[in-house]
Structure formats: C-alpha cells, structure tokens
Write a protein that holds these residues in place. Structure first.
Motif, PDB file in Angstrom:
ATOM      1  N   VAL A 125      25.210 -27.916  29.983  1.00 16.86           N
ATOM      2  CA  VAL A 125      24.804 -26.572  29.542  1.00 16.86           C
ATOM      3  C   VAL A 125      23.307 -26.564  29.223  1.00 16.86           C
ATOM      4  O   VAL A 125      22.567 -25.662  29.634  1.00 16.86           O
ATOM      5  CB  VAL A 125      25.626 -26.144  28.304  1.00 16.86           C
ATOM      6  N   ILE A 126      22.856 -27.587  28.512  1.00 13.95           N
ATOM      7  CA  ILE A 126      21.447 -27.670  28.116  1.00 13.95           C
ATOM      8  C   ILE A 126      20.550 -27.855  29.346  1.00 13.95           C
ATOM      9  O   ILE A 126      19.540 -27.165  29.503  1.00 13.95           O
ATOM     10  CB  ILE A 126      21.251 -28.843  27.123  1.00 13.95           C
ATOM     11  N   ARG A 127      20.938 -28.758  30.215  1.00 15.18           N
ATOM     12  CA  ARG A 127      20.098 -29.038  31.385  1.00 15.18           C
ATOM     13  C   ARG A 127      19.972 -27.817  32.282  1.00 15.18           C
ATOM     14  O   ARG A 127      18.925 -27.571  32.872  1.00 15.18           O
ATOM     15  CB  ARG A 127      20.665 -30.220  32.164  1.00 15.18           C
ATOM     16  N   ALA A 128      21.060 -27.062  32.402  1.00 14.66           N
ATOM     17  CA  ALA A 128      21.037 -25.867  33.250  1.00 14.66           C
ATOM     18  C   ALA A 128      20.523 -24.644  32.485  1.00 14.66           C
ATOM     19  O   ALA A 128      20.413 -23.567  33.053  1.00 14.66           O
ATOM     20  CB  ALA A 128      22.439 -25.603  33.787  1.00 14.66           C
ATOM     21  N   ASP A 129      20.235 -24.826  31.210  1.00 18.15           N
ATOM     22  CA  ASP A 129      19.806 -23.723  30.341  1.00 18.15           C
ATOM     23  C   ASP A 129      20.793 -22.553  30.414  1.00 18.15           C
ATOM     24  O   ASP A 129      20.420 -21.415  30.650  1.00 18.15           O
ATOM     25  CB  ASP A 129      18.385 -23.265  30.715  1.00 18.15           C
ATOM     26  N   GLU A 130      22.063 -22.884  30.222  1.00 16.13           N
ATOM     27  CA  GLU A 130      23.133 -21.887  30.333  1.00 16.13           C
ATOM     28  C   GLU A 130      23.819 -21.641  28.991  1.00 16.13           C
ATOM     29  O   GLU A 130      24.995 -21.288  28.936  1.00 16.13           O
ATOM     30  CB  GLU A 130      24.168 -22.356  31.368  1.00 16.13           C
ATOM     31  N   GLY A 131      23.093 -21.837  27.910  1.00  9.68           N
ATOM     32  CA  GLY A 131      23.664 -21.643  26.576  1.00  9.68           C
ATOM     33  C   GLY A 131      24.195 -20.241  26.338  1.00  9.68           C
ATOM     34  O   GLY A 131      25.090 -20.032  25.515  1.00  9.68           O
ATOM     35  N   SER A 132      23.663 -19.266  27.077  1.00  7.19           N
ATOM     36  CA  SER A 132      24.117 -17.884  26.902  1.00  7.19           C
ATOM     37  C   SER A 132      25.560 -17.692  27.370  1.00  7.19           C
ATOM     38  O   SER A 132      26.153 -16.637  27.142  1.00  7.19           O
ATOM     39  CB  SER A 132      23.200 -16.927  27.661  1.00  7.19           C
ATOM     40  N   ARG A 133      26.114 -18.696  28.014  1.00  3.32           N
ATOM     41  CA  ARG A 133      27.531 -18.638  28.414  1.00  3.32           C
ATOM     42  C   ARG A 133      28.461 -18.671  27.198  1.00  3.32           C
ATOM     43  O   ARG A 133      29.629 -18.327  27.289  1.00  3.32           O
ATOM     44  CB  ARG A 133      27.876 -19.837  29.300  1.00  3.32           C
ATOM     45  N   ILE A 134      27.942 -19.156  26.084  1.00  3.23           N
ATOM     46  CA  ILE A 134      28.741 -19.248  24.869  1.00  3.23           C
ATOM     47  C   ILE A 134      28.160 -18.272  23.849  1.00  3.23           C
ATOM     48  O   ILE A 134      26.979 -18.361  23.507  1.00  3.23           O
ATOM     49  CB  ILE A 134      28.692 -20.677  24.286  1.00  3.23           C
ATOM     50  N   SER A 135      28.962 -17.335  23.401  1.00  2.00           N
ATOM     51  CA  SER A 135      28.457 -16.348  22.447  1.00  2.00           C
ATOM     52  C   SER A 135      29.527 -16.041  21.415  1.00  2.00           C
ATOM     53  O   SER A 135      30.689 -16.425  21.569  1.00  2.00           O
ATOM     54  CB  SER A 135      28.060 -15.069  23.185  1.00  2.00           C
ATOM     55  N   ILE A 136      29.116 -15.339  20.372  1.00  2.00           N
ATOM     56  CA  ILE A 136      30.101 -14.858  19.411  1.00  2.00           C
ATOM     57  C   ILE A 136      30.650 -13.542  19.964  1.00  2.00           C
ATOM     58  O   ILE A 136      29.902 -12.740  20.522  1.00  2.00           O
ATOM     59  CB  ILE A 136      29.467 -14.698  18.017  1.00  2.00           C
ATOM     60  N   CYS A 137      31.952 -13.399  19.861  1.00  3.19           N
ATOM     61  CA  CYS A 137      32.659 -12.233  20.408  1.00  3.19           C
ATOM     62  C   CYS A 137      31.932 -10.931  20.094  1.00  3.19           C
ATOM     63  O   CYS A 137      31.464 -10.731  18.971  1.00  3.19           O
ATOM     64  CB  CYS A 137      34.067 -12.206  19.839  1.00  3.19           C
ATOM     65  N   ALA A 138      31.841 -10.063  21.087  1.00  3.98           N
ATOM     66  CA  ALA A 138      31.114  -8.799  20.926  1.00  3.98           C
ATOM     67  C   ALA A 138      31.853  -7.796  20.033  1.00  3.98           C
ATOM     68  O   ALA A 138      31.292  -6.773  19.650  1.00  3.98           O
ATOM     69  CB  ALA A 138      30.841  -8.175  22.292  1.00  3.98           C
ATOM     70  N   ASP A 139      33.097  -8.099  19.688  1.00  2.00           N
ATOM     71  CA  ASP A 139      33.819  -7.244  18.741  1.00  2.00           C
ATOM     72  C   ASP A 139      33.169  -7.380  17.361  1.00  2.00           C
ATOM     73  O   ASP A 139      32.940  -8.500  16.898  1.00  2.00           O
ATOM     74  CB  ASP A 139      35.285  -7.666  18.678  1.00  2.00           C
ATOM     75  N   GLU A 140      32.903  -6.237  16.710  1.00  2.00           N
ATOM     76  CA  GLU A 140      32.165  -6.281  15.448  1.00  2.00           C
ATOM     77  C   GLU A 140      32.868  -7.056  14.350  1.00  2.00           C
ATOM     78  O   GLU A 140      32.224  -7.607  13.465  1.00  2.00           O
ATOM     79  CB  GLU A 140      31.925  -4.849  14.953  1.00  2.00           C
ATOM     80  N   THR A 141      34.192  -7.082  14.409  1.00  2.00           N
ATOM     81  CA  THR A 141      34.946  -7.693  13.323  1.00  2.00           C
ATOM     82  C   THR A 141      35.397  -9.114  13.648  1.00  2.00           C
ATOM     83  O   THR A 141      36.114  -9.730  12.865  1.00  2.00           O
ATOM     84  CB  THR A 141      36.201  -6.861  13.006  1.00  2.00           C
ATOM     85  N   CYS A 142      34.997  -9.625  14.801  1.00  2.00           N
ATOM     86  CA  CYS A 142      35.531 -10.910  15.268  1.00  2.00           C
ATOM     87  C   CYS A 142      34.434 -11.965  15.327  1.00  2.00           C
ATOM     88  O   CYS A 142      33.347 -11.710  15.832  1.00  2.00           O
ATOM     89  CB  CYS A 142      36.158 -10.718  16.641  1.00  2.00           C
ATOM     90  N   GLU A 143      34.736 -13.135  14.786  1.00  2.00           N
ATOM     91  CA  GLU A 143      33.760 -14.220  14.761  1.00  2.00           C
ATOM     92  C   GLU A 143      34.105 -15.328  15.752  1.00  2.00           C
ATOM     93  O   GLU A 143      33.462 -16.378  15.785  1.00  2.00           O
ATOM     94  CB  GLU A 143      33.692 -14.825  13.354  1.00  2.00           C
ATOM     95  N   ALA A 144      35.136 -15.100  16.541  1.00  5.15           N
ATOM     96  CA  ALA A 144      35.547 -16.120  17.511  1.00  5.15           C
ATOM     97  C   ALA A 144      34.500 -16.249  18.619  1.00  5.15           C
ATOM     98  O   ALA A 144      33.651 -15.369  18.790  1.00  5.15           O
ATOM     99  CB  ALA A 144      36.904 -15.758  18.100  1.00  5.15           C
ATOM    100  N   LEU A 145      34.566 -17.342  19.369  1.00 10.15           N
ATOM    101  CA  LEU A 145      33.601 -17.557  20.441  1.00 10.15           C
ATOM    102  C   LEU A 145      34.128 -17.018  21.758  1.00 10.15           C
ATOM    103  O   LEU A 145      35.323 -17.099  22.049  1.00 10.15           O
ATOM    104  CB  LEU A 145      33.296 -19.049  20.596  1.00 10.15           C
ATOM    105  N   ALA A 146      33.217 -16.469  22.526  1.00 11.48           N
ATOM    106  CA  ALA A 146      33.528 -16.044  23.884  1.00 11.48           C
ATOM    107  C   ALA A 146      32.842 -17.017  24.836  1.00 11.48           C
ATOM    108  O   ALA A 146      31.649 -17.291  24.699  1.00 11.48           O
ATOM    109  CB  ALA A 146      33.027 -14.628  24.123  1.00 11.48           C
TER     110      ALA A 146
END
Ligand SMILES: [Zn+2]
Ligand SMILES: [Zn+2]
Length: 178
Positions: A125-146
């Motif tokens: 992930v780091i070498r390809a600079d693809e960290g944006s593939r992992i984010s916090i869920c876009a739901d306002e009330t949810c802290e899970a990872l997408a």
C-alpha cells in the motif's frame, strides 16, 4: 492498481478485525473467532482458545492505528511491527493460496501473524501510495473502516448496511427538497 491476492486478503482480514471492535463487538467468543477463521482460513497454528482470542482482540487497536495512519506514519507502524518480530520470510503454497510470502513462522501466535501479514500488506500500500483505499466509513455515525479494492474506487462505506442507510437518507432528502 491491483494488489496481489495475498495482499488484498490480508487487508480484508485486518479490516474485518478492526471493524469487529465496533459496537456491537463481533469478536467476543470462540464462536466469533471461528467465524473469522472461516472467512479468512489462516494456515499454521490455530489454538482456538481464550488466550488466542484475547490476543486477537487486543491487537485490533494497533491494526486500526496502522491502517488509518497517514503514509509516513504508516511506515513507522510497519517498521515497528517488523522490528519487533523474528522474521523468517519464505515462499509457501498451501490450500487456497498459490505462492506467497509468510514472513514469520507458522507456529507463531495467530495475533502476531495477523499483525505481520498486515504490515507486509501495507508495504504494498505504501509503495504504491494507495493509502486512500482505506478510509473511515462515509456514514456520519459510523467509525468502521471501508476498504476499497474496486477498480473504479466506488466504495465509501464499510458495509451494505451503511451503504443502504445512506442511499435511503439521500433519497428522502431529495424527495423533501422537491
Ligand atoms: Zn499463507
Ligand atoms: Zn459504516
């Protein structure tokens, strides 16, 4: 950008574990651990006991910190994890998986292997600079990872539950505006 199968699988497993810590916790019993191991069939040592379960539960905050860190901090997390483990990398092939790397011995505790496999996957992930593939869920009330491994980067929510809830909310908002 396509990650190799083993990298994608390691990321999925790590995200599963991190998200299991959200309320309600879905990794509380040995049955829960069994469900995890059915979805992610780890080869090597599996104790399936309370100690292994406790260690898996305990590693979740660290996995979350690793997976959500900005790129340079992610590097520190990865380097710290690798430095703390006795690495014995070798290529292996076993049921369900073609040649891939096992960085630590198969008799190391499961939580350690999960941590190191996550670190190894994050190297890609780091070498390809693809960290944006992992984010916090876009739901306002949810802290899970997408985790978005899709080609067109369409995944913003952690689950179909969150996707649907927001689709319904967006629909209602449109209706209300009309
Ligand atoms: Zn393997
Ligand atoms: Zn969510």
């Amino acid at each position: 950008m396509n990650f190799t199968d083993d990298t994608a699988e390691a990321l999925r497993a790590a995200v599963w574990l991190v998200n299991s810590a959200e309320d309600p916790d879905t990794l509380e019993s040995l049955e829960d651990e069994s469900a995890f191991l059915t979805d992610f069939p780890y080869s090597g040592r599996l104790d399936r006991d309370d100690r292994e379960l406790a260690a898996l539960r305990a590693v979740r905050p660290r996995l979350r910190a690793m997976l959500t860190a900005p790129r340079d901090e992610m590097v520190d997390h990865v380097n710290d994890a690798l430095a703390a483990s006795r690495l014995t990398p070798r290529l292996v092939r076993h049921e369900g998986a073609d040649w891939h790397l096992h960085a630590v011995a198969d008799d190391r505790p499961l939580a350690e292997r999960v941590l190191i496999e996550t670190a190894m996957a994050l190297i890609d992930v780091i070498r390809a600079d693809e960290g944006s593939r992992i984010s916090i869920c876009a739901d306002e009330t949810c802290e899970a990872l997408a985790l978005d491994l899709s080609r067109n980067r369409s995944k913003r929510y952690c689950s179909t539950t969150c996707t649907n809830r927001n689709a319904v909310a967006a629909y209602r908002a449109r209706r209300a505006a009309e």
